[in-house]
Design a protein around this motif. Structure first.
Motif, PDB file in Angstrom:
ATOM      1  N   LYS A  19       0.808  -1.219   0.000  1.00 35.19           N
ATOM      2  CA  LYS A  19       0.000   0.000   0.000  1.00 35.19           C
ATOM      3  C   LYS A  19       0.842   1.270   0.000  1.00 35.19           C
ATOM      4  CE  LYS A  19      -4.074  -2.064   2.061  1.00 35.19           C
ATOM      5  NZ  LYS A  19      -4.981  -2.105   3.220  1.00 35.19           N
ATOM      6  N   SER A  21       3.073   1.474  -2.368  1.00 30.11           N
ATOM      7  CA  SER A  21       3.510   1.361  -3.762  1.00 30.11           C
ATOM      8  C   SER A  21       4.922   0.791  -3.879  1.00 30.11           C
ATOM      9  CB  SER A  21       3.435   2.732  -4.467  1.00 30.11           C
ATOM     10  OG  SER A  21       3.449   2.563  -5.869  1.00 30.11           O
ATOM     11  N   PHE A  53      -1.704  -5.008  -3.658  1.00 32.91           N
ATOM     12  CA  PHE A  53      -2.277  -4.672  -4.955  1.00 32.91           C
ATOM     13  C   PHE A  53      -1.668  -5.582  -6.021  1.00 32.91           C
ATOM     14  CE2 PHE A  53      -3.055  -0.772  -2.625  1.00 32.91           C
ATOM     15  CZ  PHE A  53      -4.359  -0.495  -2.998  1.00 32.91           C
ATOM     16  N   ALA A  65      -4.876  -2.333 -11.631  1.00 34.78           N
ATOM     17  CA  ALA A  65      -4.523  -2.798 -10.294  1.00 34.78           C
ATOM     18  C   ALA A  65      -5.779  -2.940  -9.449  1.00 34.78           C
ATOM     19  CB  ALA A  65      -3.552  -1.827  -9.624  1.00 34.78           C
ATOM     20  N   PHE A  66      -5.820  -3.962  -8.592  1.00 35.53           N
ATOM     21  CA  PHE A  66      -6.911  -4.100  -7.643  1.00 35.53           C
ATOM     22  C   PHE A  66      -6.379  -4.713  -6.354  1.00 35.53           C
ATOM     23  CE2 PHE A  66      -7.049  -7.647 -10.642  1.00 35.53           C
ATOM     24  CZ  PHE A  66      -6.970  -8.753  -9.809  1.00 35.53           C
ATOM     25  N   LEU A  67      -7.069  -4.407  -5.274  1.00 33.46           N
ATOM     26  CA  LEU A  67      -6.642  -4.833  -3.950  1.00 33.46           C
ATOM     27  C   LEU A  67      -7.113  -6.261  -3.688  1.00 33.46           C
ATOM     28  CD1 LEU A  67      -5.186  -3.739  -1.387  1.00 33.46           C
ATOM     29  CD2 LEU A  67      -7.454  -3.107  -0.530  1.00 33.46           C
ATOM     30  N   ARG A  89     -10.336 -10.839  -4.169  1.00 32.90           N
ATOM     31  CA  ARG A  89     -10.509  -9.396  -4.382  1.00 32.90           C
ATOM     32  C   ARG A  89     -11.219  -8.779  -3.192  1.00 32.90           C
ATOM     33  NH1 ARG A  89     -11.058  -7.131 -10.354  1.00 32.90           N
ATOM     34  NH2 ARG A  89     -10.168  -8.830 -11.579  1.00 32.90           N
ATOM     35  N   LEU A 103      -7.325   1.835  -9.633  1.00 29.88           N
ATOM     36  CA  LEU A 103      -7.868   2.143  -8.317  1.00 29.88           C
ATOM     37  C   LEU A 103      -8.152   3.633  -8.234  1.00 29.88           C
ATOM     38  CD1 LEU A 103      -8.362   0.977  -5.418  1.00 29.88           C
ATOM     39  CD2 LEU A 103      -6.040   1.741  -4.900  1.00 29.88           C
ATOM     40  N   ARG A 195      -0.176   7.169  -8.425  1.00 32.83           N
ATOM     41  CA  ARG A 195      -0.568   5.827  -7.993  1.00 32.83           C
ATOM     42  C   ARG A 195      -0.229   5.612  -6.520  1.00 32.83           C
ATOM     43  NH1 ARG A 195      -2.122   1.902 -11.147  1.00 32.83           N
ATOM     44  NH2 ARG A 195      -1.219   2.818 -13.018  1.00 32.83           N
ATOM     45  N   PHE A 199      -2.896   4.838  -3.511  1.00 33.65           N
ATOM     46  CA  PHE A 199      -2.758   3.679  -2.635  1.00 33.65           C
ATOM     47  C   PHE A 199      -2.739   4.110  -1.173  1.00 33.65           C
ATOM     48  CE2 PHE A 199      -0.419   0.755  -5.899  1.00 33.65           C
ATOM     49  CZ  PHE A 199      -1.599   0.686  -6.635  1.00 33.65           C
TER      50      PHE A 199
END
Length: 217
Positions: A19, A21, A53, A65-67, A89, A103, A195, A199
């Motif tokens: 988180k 990055s 991510f 990107a997805f968490l 997810r 995101l 980004r 995040f």
């Protein structure tokens, strides 16, 4: 832990970021229903967090990107020599994906917008942001297809940006409109800064909601 049998022939390449990055690992992954099976090819971070991510490339060679929530799974080590993870997810009503799948988080950032179509700069309020674009509120002075320019103040950075307005929607207030924009010619350095900011804001929001729930439990 659960036990799984995994077929590696359909795995795709991806990257895990934390988180902040920061790079966690280079991976291969395969989505099966709600589950994401992950094989760690090269682990960069000392530990793999529970939330990370997953960054992948789409068919048109763009990053999304997805968490995801992660935990290690049992597997046949005689067959698989890499660490294996299972991901799910994490869905959030506040964080959405835009058309690029990036995101996106809610913000309240005042900016001044310039455009070749305007005689002077105009005030606007950014309401959400992603690495792909922004959504802002402003008076009825902009139209779809218009190019805008502005300086984005995030953290300790002032990032000069250009964007194209791709949609326009009315609001409940008279003469106040919402505008969706995609960034134009965004270099990799500034994209990385945005980004990382997104995040971090998402992480702060999740921590705030977690503490709020704990206080009321």
């Amino acid at each position: 832990m659960e036990n799984y049998n995994m077929n590696m022939t359909d795995f795709k390449n991806g990257i895990l970021y934390d988180k902040e990055s920061r790079l966690i690992a280079k991976i291969q992954y395969e989505e099966v229903g709600e589950k994401i099976f992950i094989r760690v090819l090269e682990q960069i971070a000392s530990q793999i967090p529970q939330e990370a991510f997953l960054v992948m490339k789409t068919g048109n060679n763009k990053n999304i990107a997805f968490l995801i929530y992660l935990h290690e799974v049992h597997y046949n080590k005689a067959i698989h020599t890499h660490t294996m993870l299972l991901g799910h997810r994490i869905h959030d009503t506040r964080t959405k994906g835009n058309s690029r799948g990036d995101l996106r988080v809610a913000v309240e950032i005042p900016v001044k917008l310039k455009s070749p179509s305007l005689k002077t700069s105009l005030k606007a309020l950014l309401k959400n942001i992603s690495a792909g674009g922004i959504f802002f509120l402003a008076e009825d002075a902009f139209s779809i297809g218009m190019h805008i320019f502005f300086d984005l103040p995030i953290e300790k950075n002032i990032i000069p940006l250009s964007a194209k307005i791709v949609n326009k929607v009315p609001t409940e207030k008279e003469n106040l409109w919402g505008y969706g924009c995609c960034f134009i010619s965004l270099d990799t350095t500034n994209e990385s800064k945005i980004r990382q900011f997104v995040f971090q804001e998402d992480c702060r929001y999740r921590m705030h909601m977690k503490l709020k729930l704990e206080r009321h439990s």
